[in-house]
Write a protein that holds these residues in place. Sequence first.
Motif, mmCIF file in Angstrom:
data_model
loop_
_atom_site.group_PDB
_atom_site.id
_atom_site.type_symbol
_atom_site.label_atom_id
_atom_site.label_comp_id
_atom_site.label_asym_id
_atom_site.label_seq_id
_atom_site.Cartn_x
_atom_site.Cartn_y
_atom_site.Cartn_z
ATOM 1 N N PRO A 10 -8.277 9.152 -38.349
ATOM 2 C CA PRO A 10 -7.773 7.993 -39.093
ATOM 3 C C PRO A 10 -8.929 7.161 -39.639
ATOM 4 O O PRO A 10 -10.026 7.174 -39.088
ATOM 5 N N PRO B 154 -4.328 3.078 -36.481
ATOM 6 C CA PRO B 154 -2.941 2.994 -36.057
ATOM 7 C C PRO B 154 -2.785 2.048 -34.866
ATOM 8 O O PRO B 154 -3.745 1.774 -34.146
ATOM 9 N N ALA C 240 4.129 14.176 -29.974
ATOM 10 C CA ALA C 240 5.336 14.302 -30.789
ATOM 11 C C ALA C 240 6.548 13.806 -30.027
ATOM 12 O O ALA C 240 6.824 14.243 -28.914
ATOM 13 N N LEU D 72 2.593 6.162 -30.117
ATOM 14 C CA LEU D 72 2.466 5.583 -31.446
ATOM 15 C C LEU D 72 2.468 4.058 -31.409
ATOM 16 O O LEU D 72 1.979 3.413 -32.326
ATOM 17 N N ALA E 186 -2.901 10.096 -31.756
ATOM 18 C CA ALA E 186 -1.489 10.461 -31.675
ATOM 19 C C ALA E 186 -1.036 11.354 -32.825
ATOM 20 O O ALA E 186 -0.318 12.337 -32.624
ATOM 21 N N GLU E 187 -1.485 11.031 -34.055
ATOM 22 C CA GLU E 187 -1.092 11.784 -35.239
ATOM 23 C C GLU E 187 -1.404 13.273 -35.115
ATOM 24 O O GLU E 187 -0.712 14.101 -35.672
ATOM 25 N N ARG E 188 -2.479 13.596 -34.396
ATOM 26 C CA ARG E 188 -2.928 14.977 -34.340
ATOM 27 C C ARG E 188 -2.637 15.621 -32.988
ATOM 28 O O ARG E 188 -2.986 16.765 -32.756
ATOM 29 N N CYS E 189 -2.044 14.829 -32.100
ATOM 30 C CA CYS E 189 -1.915 15.283 -30.718
ATOM 31 C C CYS E 189 -0.641 16.112 -30.514
ATOM 32 O O CYS E 189 0.446 15.677 -30.904
ATOM 33 N N GLY F 211 -4.967 18.015 -38.805
ATOM 34 C CA GLY F 211 -5.034 16.631 -39.253
ATOM 35 C C GLY F 211 -6.453 16.135 -39.402
ATOM 36 O O GLY F 211 -7.410 16.886 -39.244
#
Lengths: 329, 353
Positions: free
Chosen positions: B277, B283, B296, B302, B289-292, B274
């Motif tokens: 941001p 975010p 998930a 998020l 979070a997106e890449r963590c 990723g």
Amino acid sequence: MTRNRIPAVARFLRRRIWQVVPVVFGIALLNFLILQLAPGDVVDVLAGEAGAATPEYMAQLRASFGLDRPLPVQLAYYLKNTAMLDLGFSFRQNMPVLQLILERLPATLLLMIAAMGCAVVSGVVLGVISARFVHRAADRAVSVFVLVTYALPTFWLGLMAIVLFSARLGWLPSSGMTDIGADLGGFEYLWDVARHTVLPALSLATFYLAVYTKLVRTAMLEYFGADFIRTARAKGATETRITLFHALRNALLPLMTMLGLQLGSILSGAVLVESVFSWPGLGRLAFESILARDFNLLLGILLFSSVMVTILNIFVDVVYAVLDPRIEL
Amino acid sequence: MADLLAIQGLRTWFHTRAGVARAVNDVSFAIQPGETLALVGESGSGKSVTAYSILRLINEPGRIEAGKILFNGTDLLKLDDKGIRSIRGDRVAMIFQEPLSAFNPVQTVGAQIVEAIRLHRRIGRRAAYHRAMELLEQVGIPSPAKRVHEFPHRLSGGMRQRAMIALALACEPDLLIADEPTTALDVTTQAQILKLLKSLQAENGMGLLLITHDLGVVAETADRAAVMYAGRVVEEGLVATLFTRPFHPYTAGLLASVSIDDLPPGARLPEIPGTVPSLLVMPRGCAFAERCPYAAGTDGCLDHAPAFLPVADDHRVACFRTPPTPRPPLHAEATGEAAGALLPLDAAARVVA
């Protein structure tokens, strides 16, 4: 540092002075050939003024001026005389060309220096104010002011200045370099000349003022974002100190380049201003010599001013190297 | 011990046409006297903006929106122009990434050091030049009496950075901020400059805030490190702890991306999947979070930004994962079509302790 630069400057000057010779030769050649393309000669004008000239008389005049000889011969004579620093004789003014030029030179130099000095000093001041208060009221006011002075034709501005300051207000004299008939000495003479210089110098300065203001403003704004300005700020320097000692000091470099380029053009600007203000300078002399088809005089003036511009440019190069240590002469 | 510098809740935002870029968002950390803190992060993580905020060197359209910068107890953000000028270059000095452009090109090195001295000390020009020569000698510049009259472009890159350090030391500051001081230098010179900084620090006892993206530099130089990601500090602690037991997944990823010596030849280099941001559209939750790999399915990551809390003595982390268990590096998880490695290769080439 400054001490060991002096031999470098001397070496540079020696090299550059020799480069002047071919440049001036080329200019002399071009001037001569281009002027041959213009119709008419000094004899036509003299004859026209005399009112009744026979073709025989005109031919005789041409023969005595050497104008009847073939072009290559005339050119050869011209170049030979020029090489011996003999600029020839003005048949119209009945005086040696060099003497005419030297008589008029101080007036033009005074006008040039006064105008350029005025344009540079006010250009720097206005440019610094603009940059320091960018996009604020002061910046906008300066922008409008310099745009107006830039857009107005110099001769019209000169005429309007005469109308306002001489005719209406009577503050300043409108023409000439001294008061006619006044026999002044010493300080009074200087004061008289200074008063006469104000209007023509300011008129001539307006055009350049705008260019210098914009140039200084742009350069300053660019430098305000530079790393070394940030360093100066991180050292604890005041904004005034940063503006003057760091940003302006560097912004003088592009200004100097522009100044060198414009030294030639200010001579042509002087033609207009000298005519409007009846200033006894080289510009007006050149104008008169064109009207009179006095090519000897015109060639002399052109050659003399080209030499002057070339030498001034060498001087600018030296000043540039002094201002910018990164330049090697 | 009282903090030399304590940054609390610093926010520096840039009001651009495209929107508000939150370059520094709620950053807090402290530096003790004589300590070296490394501020680590990739380009755009806000580490330099944090450094410039300390001396209020942020230019338009940037603005410091909130927070406190306590230097020896005084809030630098509350000082007037004169007050902050008396701190700049005197108590807190700075050195920069590009030593050539950081010097005024038309003044001699000596003149610029003299300016720094005379802005804060009432001493004569001759005495100041003498002091400048001493400083140049102190930072290891040969024949300082000659160099003091030299223009910046006549010095080599390493010499210039030494001269820059001499300039920063002019008034014997309590805190030196070094913004990527070795990035523009070749590797041998880098090592010399770092060594010089360390020895000067040992002599003067000054605090050092070292901004860098180079984990090798951190390992060699710093006592503590704060890792920045997208405008926030995500983990802060002793270098030894951080390098052996990273807690935040981002820190772990960074370390994995440079510890490539154990990899078999030809293996794909580890990277964090990723991209960072945009600072304009951050975010709502954790920026990472997106890449963590651990976020998930976790709604908390998020929806909310994690608080920056201690997980051990002198070890603080902004992450929701509570168990402070040491974790293995990220190799195994980090697969997939990811954009670009996080660190420049020169950093990856360095061995990490």
